[in-house]
Design a protein around this motif. Structure first.
Motif, PDB file in Angstrom:
ATOM      1  N   VAL A  10       0.840  -1.203   0.000  1.00  0.00           N
ATOM      2  CA  VAL A  10       0.000   0.000   0.000  1.00  0.00           C
ATOM      3  C   VAL A  10       0.873   1.250   0.000  1.00  0.00           C
ATOM      4  CG1 VAL A  10      -1.645   1.351   1.368  1.00  0.00           C
ATOM      5  CG2 VAL A  10      -1.986  -1.107   1.076  1.00  0.00           C
ATOM      6  N   GLU A  11       1.920   1.271   0.823  1.00  0.00           N
ATOM      7  CA  GLU A  11       2.818   2.435   0.854  1.00  0.00           C
ATOM      8  C   GLU A  11       3.519   2.615  -0.490  1.00  0.00           C
ATOM      9  OE1 GLU A  11       3.168   4.769   2.794  1.00  0.00           O
ATOM     10  OE2 GLU A  11       2.696   4.191   4.839  1.00  0.00           O
ATOM     11  N   ARG A  12       3.913   1.502  -1.107  1.00  0.00           N
ATOM     12  CA  ARG A  12       4.611   1.576  -2.394  1.00  0.00           C
ATOM     13  C   ARG A  12       3.709   2.155  -3.473  1.00  0.00           C
ATOM     14  NH1 ARG A  12       6.578  -3.316  -2.264  1.00  0.00           N
ATOM     15  NH2 ARG A  12       5.390  -4.401  -3.876  1.00  0.00           N
ATOM     16  N   VAL A  13       2.462   1.710  -3.499  1.00  0.00           N
ATOM     17  CA  VAL A  13       1.511   2.241  -4.481  1.00  0.00           C
ATOM     18  C   VAL A  13       1.231   3.721  -4.209  1.00  0.00           C
ATOM     19  CG1 VAL A  13      -0.846   2.063  -5.367  1.00  0.00           C
ATOM     20  CG2 VAL A  13       0.448  -0.015  -4.860  1.00  0.00           C
ATOM     21  N   ALA A  14       1.094   4.077  -2.944  1.00  0.00           N
ATOM     22  CA  ALA A  14       0.824   5.475  -2.591  1.00  0.00           C
ATOM     23  C   ALA A  14       1.947   6.393  -3.052  1.00  0.00           C
ATOM     24  CB  ALA A  14       0.623   5.602  -1.082  1.00  0.00           C
ATOM     25  N   LEU A  15       3.193   5.935  -2.885  1.00  0.00           N
ATOM     26  CA  LEU A  15       4.331   6.744  -3.321  1.00  0.00           C
ATOM     27  C   LEU A  15       4.355   6.900  -4.834  1.00  0.00           C
ATOM     28  CD1 LEU A  15       7.130   5.407  -0.922  1.00  0.00           C
ATOM     29  CD2 LEU A  15       6.135   7.708  -0.954  1.00  0.00           C
ATOM     30  N   ARG A  16       4.043   5.830  -5.543  1.00  0.00           N
ATOM     31  CA  ARG A  16       4.058   5.901  -7.009  1.00  0.00           C
ATOM     32  C   ARG A  16       2.948   6.794  -7.540  1.00  0.00           C
ATOM     33  NH1 ARG A  16       5.135   0.481 -10.236  1.00  0.00           N
ATOM     34  NH2 ARG A  16       5.090   2.097 -11.846  1.00  0.00           N
ATOM     35  N   LEU A  17       1.808   6.785  -6.848  1.00  0.00           N
ATOM     36  CA  LEU A  17       0.694   7.620  -7.287  1.00  0.00           C
ATOM     37  C   LEU A  17       0.783   9.032  -6.718  1.00  0.00           C
ATOM     38  CD1 LEU A  17      -2.348   5.156  -6.903  1.00  0.00           C
ATOM     39  CD2 LEU A  17      -0.997   5.642  -8.961  1.00  0.00           C
TER      40      LEU A  17
END
Length: 413
Positions: A10-17
């Motif tokens: 979830v953190e990884r996706v949030a950073l990418r978005l």
């Protein structure tokens, strides 16, 4: 649940978005959320504090079709709720719905176009997140899956499996027991399509049945174990004279199927075996519960919750392998109804008459006919067959043929 791994994704996706995310299960419970976000609306703040979606927010989200969606859904802002616009990303594995990922719009964004454009770039992470949620689902853990397979083997009279299951703590010395079969059935019309297509994707259908069976029985003391097959769920109950626990599970099962498939089944039915005190009779009880459920599927008048004793003649037909009946009288009447369509309702009148102990008044009321119309149709039947449909042998033949025709349309379990 592997919380750390889920939270990392979830953190990884949030950073990418570059956006705030929250992950929830099918019941609106918070599973994970991202730490980075320039602004959080009132709904997000309350959600992170309470860990559960409020009823009014949940209703607003569901009103936009997220429960049936297979692609991202744009949820418009709602000023009254204190909610900015956001995008709901349904997480699915082989058609099995496991949760929702929410992506909030920024304050100055007037549409979700930018979010929708970003999502294809994190497709791999979203698939991984869905797989992690599926793997963490209690019904799909390796341990649970092995136990269900062992239980189903015991239901088919496998001696080794019977011995093992009878020693389980939730089973040992808790008899007498009953076996219950639960399934999503076609509608009231025989031959209608079933809501769960086990032939097209048996694995996905089994996942749905497993999870629905487990979730429907949680907290129900009389429900000792559940297992899922591609076409139905099998439950082991502690025998009881009442049916309150069965009705609770039936209602929950319906809700769980609707939640996981996106489309509520036309009906959910439950077949219940006779009580048995010796565990070696498990396979016989399983067969009884299947027959009761199949009888309900082909004869909706029996109701959604059917004890095997109420299955009547279908118990006999299950042992005969009866398919479309060979009665000459039945074929004559069926052909007449087929040719004349709605104006030739001879077989429905006859079946209702037999099922209601020959009460013409009850049949007329049920079919919204005058009594004279019922008598006229009985006269037509006599003319076509050259026999009295109310005489002993003819009545037995035709009533059995009518039920055999229904039985031929049963769901194969």
């Amino acid at each position: 649940m592997r919380n750390e791994e889920v939270e990392d994704v979830v953190e990884r996706v949030a950073l990418r978005l570059g956006r705030g995310l929250s992950l929830e299960d099918l019941d609106g419970v918070l599973l994970a959320y991202s730490s980075n976000q320039s602004h959080a609306d009132r709904v997000r703040v309350n959600f992170l504090l309470s860990k559960r979606v409020p009823a009014d927010v949940g209703a607003w989200q569901l009103s936009h079709g997220i429960a049936a969606a297979v692609r991202p859904v744009v949820i418009p802002a709602n000023e009254e709720l204190g909610m900015l616009g956001r995008v709901c990303v349904p997480l699915l594995v082989r058609g099995f719905r496991v949760g929702y990922l929410w992506v909030q719009q920024d304050e100055d964004e007037v549409s979700a176009t930018a979010i929708l454009a970003q999502l294809p770039g994190v497709r791999d992470e979203l698939d991984l997140l869905a797989a992690l949620l599926l793997d963490s689902n209690t019904a799909e853990s390796e341990h649970r899956r092995a136990r269900e397979q062992l239980f189903l083997a015991a239901c088919t009279a496998d001696k080794a499996a019977l011995g093992a299951v009878s020693e389980w703590p939730e089973v040992y010395q808790r008899g007498p027991w009953q076996v219950v079969t639960v399934l999503a059935a076609p509608g009231a019309l025989p031959g209608a399509a079933a809501p769960l297509d086990a032939h097209r994707d048996p694995l996905a259908a089994t996942l749905v049945q497993r999870s629905a069976g487990l979730q429907a029985t949680i907290g129900v003391d009389d429900a000792l174990f559940s297992a899922g097959a591609s076409t139905h769920a099998v439950l082991l109950f502690r025998s009881s004279t009442g049916r309150a626990s069965h009705e609770t599970v039936l209602g929950r099962f319906h809700d769980e199927l609707a939640k996981r498939t996106g489309l509520p089944p036309s009906s959910v039915i439950m077949g219940i075996s006779e009580p048995f005190g010796a565990f070696r009779h498990l396979a016989d009880a399983y067969r009884q519960s299947r027959v009761a459920a199949q009888a309900s599927a082909v004869d909706p008048a029996l109701g959604q919750l059917v004890d095997v004793r109420a299955a009547g003649v279908y118990q006999l037909l299950s042992g005969l392998g009866a398919e479309p009946p060979g009665s000459v009288f039945y074929r004559l009447l069926r052909e007449h109804d087929r040719v004349h369509g709605k104006t030739g309702l001879l077989l429905p009148v006859l079946e209702l008459l037999y099922d209601n102990d020959g009460a013409v008044a009850d049949v007329a009321e049920r079919l919204h006919l005058h009594r004279s119309s019922v008598y006229n149709r009985l006269g037509k039947i006599r003319a076509l067959t050259g026999a009295d449909p109310l005489s002993g042998r003819v009545r037995l033949e035709l009533h059995l043929a009518l039920k055999a025709a229904r039985w031929a349309t049963r769901p194969r379990l």
